[in-house]
Motif scaffolding. Structure first.
Motif, PDB file in Angstrom:
ATOM      1  N   CYS A  98      45.809  44.944  43.691  1.00  0.00           N
ATOM      2  CA  CYS A  98      45.872  43.492  43.862  1.00  0.00           C
ATOM      3  C   CYS A  98      46.952  43.136  44.876  1.00  0.00           C
ATOM      4  O   CYS A  98      48.056  43.670  44.829  1.00  0.00           O
ATOM      5  N   CYS A 117      43.364  40.543  41.637  1.00  0.00           N
ATOM      6  CA  CYS A 117      42.788  40.999  40.380  1.00  0.00           C
ATOM      7  C   CYS A 117      42.329  39.795  39.561  1.00  0.00           C
ATOM      8  O   CYS A 117      42.613  38.649  39.917  1.00  0.00           O
ATOM      9  N   CYS A 172      49.892  40.852  42.581  1.00  0.00           N
ATOM     10  CA  CYS A 172      50.757  41.465  41.564  1.00  0.00           C
ATOM     11  C   CYS A 172      50.943  42.961  41.795  1.00  0.00           C
ATOM     12  O   CYS A 172      51.745  43.594  41.134  1.00  0.00           O
ATOM     13  N   CYS A 180      45.298  37.403  38.432  1.00  0.00           N
ATOM     14  CA  CYS A 180      45.875  36.547  39.485  1.00  0.00           C
ATOM     15  C   CYS A 180      44.883  35.489  39.964  1.00  0.00           C
ATOM     16  O   CYS A 180      45.287  34.424  40.431  1.00  0.00           O
TER      17      CYS A 180
END
Ligand SMILES: [Zn+2]
Length: 208
Positions: free
Chosen positions: A54, A73, A57, A76
Motif C-alpha cells: 500500500c 489497501c 500505510c 486506507c
C-alpha cells in the motif's frame, strides 16, 4: 546445489526459522503427496502476481481485490474509517492484531522495523522518510488530527519511539496535531501481536 538443500536455505530465511526446522519443512514436503505441493506452488505464484504494498500505510498484502488505480489497501481506501487518525505500528502482524480487536477505526502506518539502542543510522532501519512525507502531505491537506504510537514496550520500541517523535516534532505544523501513546502498565513487555481485545481496548482508551 540440489533442490533439498536449496529449499532448506530458502526456508532458513523465514523469520525465526533455524537450519533444523528448515530441514523438517523439506522432509515434510518430500513426504506430502503431490496435490499438496501443487497447491503450495499455485498459492506462491498467486502471491507473486497479486502481492502488493500500500502506498499510504506501506503494508504488504496479497489481495486480488486490490485497487491498482488507487494503489491503496482496503483499510486506507475505506471512507468509513476515521481518516484523521493513524497508528504507528512496527509490522503487519501488529496491524492484523489491532484489526482483530475491532476496537480501532483509524488508519495505520507500518514502520517496517524497530531500532536497537545506540544505532548510528536509524533512518536506514525504518520508514522514517515515508512517515514524514505522509505527515507533511496530511498537514498540507489539513486532514490529520492525531498520531497514535503503538510500538513494542521494549528497549528497541522505546528507542524507536524517541527517534520518531524527535524527528516528527521538527515538522512545521505538527504542534496542532495530537501525539498520543497506547497506555502501558497492563503488562510490561507486551507484544501488540498477541494482545487481546479487552487489553487493547483499555490501552487505547487510556492513551495519553
Ligand atoms: Zn494501506
Amino acid at each position: 546445489m540440489n533442490a533439498t538443500d536449496r529449499l532448506t536455505e530458502l526456508f532458513m530465511r523465514f523469520p525465526g526459522i533455524g537450519p533444523k526446522q528448515a530441514r523438517r519443512f523439506v522432509y515434510y514436503l518430500l513426504r506430502e503427496h503431490s496435490h499438496y505441493k501443487e497447491q503450495l506452488i499455485k498459492a506462491l505464484e498467486e502471491l507473486k502476481s497479486t502481492g502488493k504494498q500500500c502506498e499510504k500505510c506501506y503494508r504488504y498484502f496479497g489481495d486480488k481485490s486490490f485497487n491498482s488505480d488507487m494503489k491503496m489497501c482496503d483499510i486506507c481506501a475505506d471512507e468509513n474509517r476515521d481518516l484523521g487518525t493513524f497508528m504507528i505500528v512496527e509490522k503487519e502482524l501488529d496491524l492484523d492484531a489491532v484489526e482483530k480487536t475491532g476496537s480501532y477505526n483509524g488508519l495505520y502506518f507500518i514502520l517496517g522495523g524497530v531500532i536497537p539502542p545506540l544505532t548510528e543510522k536509524p533512518s536506514e532501519l525504518i520508514r522514517i522518510r515515508e512517515l514524514t512525507s505522509r505527515i507533511h502531505k496530511e498537514i498540507e491537506l489539513n486532514t490529520l488530527k492525531e498520531i497514535i504510537f503503538a510500538l513494542p514496550v521494549t528497549d528497541y520500541g522505546d528507542t524507536t519511539k524517541e527517534y520518531v517523535e524527535k524527528t516528527i516534532n521538527q515538522i512545521v505544523g505538527i504542534k496542532d496535531i495530537k501525539i498520543s501513546h497506547l497506555a502501558r502498565g497492563l503488562s510490561s513487555g507486551l507484544e501488540l501481536e498477541y494482545v487481546d481485545r479487552d487489553t487493547f481496548k483499555s490501552a487505547l482508551e487510556r492513551r495519553d
